[in-house]
Design an enzyme around this catalytic site. Structure first.
Site, PDB file in Angstrom:
ATOM      1  N   LYS A 136       0.820  -1.216   0.000  1.00 23.15           N
ATOM      2  CA  LYS A 136       0.000   0.000   0.000  1.00 23.15           C
ATOM      3  C   LYS A 136       0.852   1.264   0.000  1.00 23.15           C
ATOM      4  O   LYS A 136       0.537   2.233  -0.673  1.00 23.15           O
ATOM      5  CB  LYS A 136      -0.972   0.005   1.191  1.00 23.15           C
ATOM      6  CG  LYS A 136      -2.087  -1.005   1.004  1.00 23.15           C
ATOM      7  CD  LYS A 136      -3.268  -0.802   1.933  1.00 23.15           C
ATOM      8  CE  LYS A 136      -4.342  -1.839   1.575  1.00 23.15           C
ATOM      9  NZ  LYS A 136      -5.494  -1.843   2.454  1.00 23.15           N
ATOM     10  N   LYS A 219      -6.116 -10.385  -6.699  1.00 25.58           N
ATOM     11  CA  LYS A 219      -7.279 -10.599  -5.829  1.00 25.58           C
ATOM     12  C   LYS A 219      -8.350  -9.545  -6.127  1.00 25.58           C
ATOM     13  O   LYS A 219      -8.024  -8.413  -6.490  1.00 25.58           O
ATOM     14  CB  LYS A 219      -6.865 -10.595  -4.349  1.00 25.58           C
ATOM     15  CG  LYS A 219      -6.811  -9.238  -3.688  1.00 25.58           C
ATOM     16  CD  LYS A 219      -6.855  -9.312  -2.164  1.00 25.58           C
ATOM     17  CE  LYS A 219      -7.076  -7.889  -1.635  1.00 25.58           C
ATOM     18  NZ  LYS A 219      -7.560  -7.743  -0.311  1.00 25.58           N
ATOM     19  N   LYS A 222     -11.232  -3.701  -3.492  1.00 25.60           N
ATOM     20  CA  LYS A 222     -11.925  -2.441  -3.747  1.00 25.60           C
ATOM     21  C   LYS A 222     -10.972  -1.391  -4.284  1.00 25.60           C
ATOM     22  O   LYS A 222     -11.405  -0.396  -4.836  1.00 25.60           O
ATOM     23  CB  LYS A 222     -12.660  -1.953  -2.507  1.00 25.60           C
ATOM     24  CG  LYS A 222     -11.813  -1.756  -1.276  1.00 25.60           C
ATOM     25  CD  LYS A 222     -12.716  -1.213  -0.194  1.00 25.60           C
ATOM     26  CE  LYS A 222     -12.245  -1.384   1.200  1.00 25.60           C
ATOM     27  NZ  LYS A 222     -11.737  -2.576   1.698  1.00 25.60           N
TER      28      LYS A 222
HETATM   29  P1  ATP Z   1      -8.285  -3.482  -0.063  1.00 31.89           P
HETATM   30  O1  ATP Z   1      -8.759  -3.306  -1.442  1.00 31.89           O
HETATM   31  O2  ATP Z   1      -7.911  -2.196   0.641  1.00 31.89           O
HETATM   32  O3  ATP Z   1      -7.260  -4.571   0.077  1.00 31.89           O
HETATM   33  P2  ATP Z   1     -10.281  -5.274   0.672  1.00 31.89           P
HETATM   34  O4  ATP Z   1     -11.114  -5.276  -0.549  1.00 31.89           O
HETATM   35  O5  ATP Z   1      -9.303  -6.384   0.892  1.00 31.89           O
HETATM   36  O6  ATP Z   1      -9.548  -3.916   0.771  1.00 31.89           O
HETATM   37  P3  ATP Z   1     -10.943  -5.302   3.485  1.00 31.89           P
HETATM   38  O7  ATP Z   1     -11.910  -4.472   4.249  1.00 31.89           O
HETATM   39  O8  ATP Z   1      -9.508  -5.020   3.687  1.00 31.89           O
HETATM   40  O9  ATP Z   1     -11.269  -5.207   1.936  1.00 31.89           O
HETATM   41  O10 ATP Z   1     -11.220  -6.848   3.773  1.00 31.89           O
HETATM   42  C1  ATP Z   1     -12.280  -7.372   4.534  1.00 31.89           C
HETATM   43  C2  ATP Z   1     -12.193  -8.890   4.566  1.00 31.89           C
HETATM   44  O11 ATP Z   1     -12.383  -9.429   3.252  1.00 31.89           O
HETATM   45  C3  ATP Z   1     -10.819  -9.419   5.038  1.00 31.89           C
HETATM   46  O12 ATP Z   1     -11.014 -10.535   5.881  1.00 31.89           O
HETATM   47  C4  ATP Z   1     -10.150  -9.833   3.759  1.00 31.89           C
HETATM   48  O13 ATP Z   1      -9.207 -10.866   3.975  1.00 31.89           O
HETATM   49  C5  ATP Z   1     -11.325 -10.325   2.938  1.00 31.89           C
HETATM   50  N1  ATP Z   1     -11.067 -10.223   1.511  1.00 31.89           N
HETATM   51  C6  ATP Z   1     -10.854  -9.083   0.818  1.00 31.89           C
HETATM   52  N2  ATP Z   1     -10.670  -9.349  -0.490  1.00 31.89           N
HETATM   53  C7  ATP Z   1     -10.792 -10.693  -0.638  1.00 31.89           C
HETATM   54  C8  ATP Z   1     -10.708 -11.575  -1.749  1.00 31.89           C
HETATM   55  N3  ATP Z   1     -10.485 -11.125  -2.973  1.00 31.89           N
HETATM   56  N4  ATP Z   1     -10.857 -12.893  -1.530  1.00 31.89           N
HETATM   57  C9  ATP Z   1     -11.096 -13.380  -0.292  1.00 31.89           C
HETATM   58  N5  ATP Z   1     -11.182 -12.586   0.807  1.00 31.89           N
HETATM   59  C10 ATP Z   1     -11.035 -11.267   0.644  1.00 31.89           C
END
Ligand code: ATP
Ligand code: LTN
Length: 357
Positions: A136, A219, A222
């Protein structure tokens, strides 16, 4: 469903935990950031879905982590709205305030207080090795990276240890933060006497990482470069169906699960299988000789059938902020009782003079 968490019999882990009543159910804790309007399918399948299931068998604590959200700049009005929106989506996904404790992190001041103690126990080099921080901060540039982002994992450590959680249901990207939590709990216990439960990550193998529909090597996130490969649960269902029909697959036509050579199709099969509870092998058989078009059309219907009632339920909670705020206030009260006890014990162990009231 394969998970990588140690199978603890109900009661055993909890009974051994310091500061925990004897014979209670094992405890789980997790959090989600209110940094985007809508959850995406990765959040739901990787984490929130497990939260809903675990409230039946565990003493469950779930929170909207607004303190974590401000590690990157947030507009105040948007943050407040997104915090309510995140809580509404968690309830719409099936969290039941009678079965779990749902709260907002900043409503429990002990999180920031324990984080300070944990900051003082963490090595600078150790914190520098956190891969999510490295990714990040590299994206943002050093000048725009806050110290809060650097210490983000340590706040997460405090979140988990305050509640003496046994398991932490998250996606694969959070594994390193749970490892850090174990390391710091062990360090504290070794130095000051047994105070904290050592938690384990609870990661469901099949859905540990849901991939971007346009880039099946990345992955679903967002913060993706384009929203085209991200299924936002609150999007217009027609847009969602279109994204699935446009998902990147390969030049072959065979529907077979193979993460290495067919990552796009495998991702679609994972989503299909998790939402319908049909084993992947059965789905492969069903689509033998049918081609990707048929799979995508059916999967878009499955996802639309899932998101449509989800959107409606979310809206119902948003339309009634009084009820929602009431649920969150009750949750914070329950959470605070436990957090205050752990913090008091921690302060005493560290050697702070007990405050006389
Ligand atoms: P960022 O884009 O900032 O990485 P994010 O989309 O990962 O954010 P978070 O709020 O950080 O969202 O994650 C919330 C939960 O969702 C965490 O437990 C994270 O491990 C899970 N998670 C996020 N993206 C995935 C994914 N693509 N597959 C499986 N689990 C996910
Ligand atoms: N960093 C997590 C959110 C989070 C969390 C926690 C998860 C904050 N505190 C405690 C589990 C336990 C993320 O999903 N990005």
């Amino acid at each position: 469903m394969a998970t990588d968490h140690p199978q603890s019999a109900p009661g055993t882990a909890a009974a051994a935990a310091p500061g925990r009543a004897h014979g209670t159910r094992p405890r789980v804790l997790s959090g989600i950031q209110p940094t985007a309007g809508s959850f995406h399918l990765g959040n739901y399948l990787g984490a929130v879905r497990q939260w809903v299931a675990l409230q039946e068998s565990h003493d469950a604590f779930y929170m909207v982590v607004d303190l974590h959200a401000i590690t990157v700049p947030q507009d105040p009005a948007e943050l407040r709205a997104n915090t309510r929106l995140a809580a509404s989506q968690l309830l719409a996904a099936g969290l039941d305030p009678d079965r779990c404790t749902l709260f907002v992190q900043s409503h429990v001041p002990e999180h920031a207080q324990l984080a300070w103690v944990m900051n003082c126990l963490t090595g600078f080099g150790e914190a520098s090795r956190m891969t999510q921080f490295k990714d990040k901060s590299a994206k943002q540039g050093a000048d725009r990276t806050s110290v809060g982002l650097f210490t983000y994992p340590i706040l997460q450590v405090a979140d988990i240890l305050l509640y003496q959680a046994d398991q932490v249901p998250v996606g694969e990207d959070q594994r390193q933060h749970v490892e850090l939590t174990r390391d710091l709990a062990e360090r504290f216990n070794g130095r000051f006497g047994r105070t904290f439960t050592l938690p384990a990550a609870y990661i469901v193998r099949e859905t540990a990482k849901i991939y971007d529909l346009q880039d099946p090597a990345a992955k679903m996130s967002k913060s993706a470069a384009t929203p085209k490969g991200v299924i936002s649960l609150l999007d217009d269902p027609r847009a969602t169906a279109k994204k699935i029909r446009g998902a990147v697959t390969d030049t072959d036509t065979v529907i077979r699960f193979d993460r290495e050579t067919k990552p796009g199709v495998s991702n679609l099969l994972t989503i299909y299988s998790t939402l319908t509870k049909e084993p992947v092998a059965d789905i492969e058989r069903k689509y033998e000789g049918k081609g990707y078009g048929a799979l995508k059309t059916d999967l878009s219907e499955i996802v639309v059938d899932f998101v449509t009632p989800f959107r409606e339920r979310t809206q119902e909670y948003l339309d009634d902020p009084e009820t929602l705020d009431g649920i969150l206030a009750k949750g914070a009260e329950k959470a605070r009782a436990i957090a205050a006890e752990t913090l008091e014990r921690t302060y005493e162990r560290v050697g702070f003079l007990t405050a006389k009231h």
